[in-house]
Design an enzyme around this catalytic site. Sequence first.
Site, PDB file in Angstrom:
ATOM      1  N   GLY A  11       3.662  -3.082   7.312  1.00  0.00           N
ATOM      2  CA  GLY A  11       3.042  -1.789   7.340  1.00  0.00           C
ATOM      3  C   GLY A  11       4.183  -0.902   6.315  1.00  0.00           C
ATOM      4  N   CYS A  12       5.147  -1.541   5.922  1.00  0.00           N
ATOM      5  CA  CYS A  12       6.174  -0.550   5.246  1.00  0.00           C
ATOM      6  C   CYS A  12       5.642  -0.530   3.827  1.00  0.00           C
ATOM      7  CB  CYS A  12       7.629  -1.418   5.176  1.00  0.00           C
ATOM      8  SG  CYS A  12       8.693  -0.374   4.127  1.00  0.00           S
ATOM      9  N   ILE A  13       5.572   0.852   3.304  1.00  0.00           N
ATOM     10  CA  ILE A  13       5.084   0.807   2.158  1.00  0.00           C
ATOM     11  C   ILE A  13       6.154   0.441   1.161  1.00  0.00           C
ATOM     12  CG2 ILE A  13       4.692   3.029   0.296  1.00  0.00           C
ATOM     13  CD1 ILE A  13       4.064   4.571   2.793  1.00  0.00           C
TER      14      ILE A  13
END
Length: 139
Positions: A11-13
């Site tokens: 989920g880390c951009i």
Amino acid sequence: MATVVFYEKPGCINNRRQKELLVAAGHQVIAKNLLSEAWHADRLRAFFGSLPVRNWFNYSAPAIKIGQIRPEKLDEQRALALMVDNPLLIRRPLLQVGEDLRVGFDPQLVDEWIGLTERTGADLESCPKTLAQASCGHG
């Protein structure tokens, strides 16, 4: 091209952007969840090479942002123990190509190491979210 084992926070951009750059360069990316990996100090230590302890840390981690943990005050042994207990503290991504292990994603260094077809001047390591936008879970 290389097969890159890519330890990320799902989920880390920025981890998503980093993987996109690797794939665009023709690399095969095998993404693994950094937070659920069973880390041991010796295995984790190998990713950091000759970097100083302060460069091993994810400065977006809540415990660091609020001053609970001060990486510049830690020795190697204590830093590794904290990271094994709380993987959010580990600088991301951890990268493995064959037996070569690295931490972080400086596009110039990655290009020199395994090659990128596209470089960006953007900061691809610092969390783009602020504490007020904690939806990414920070860290």
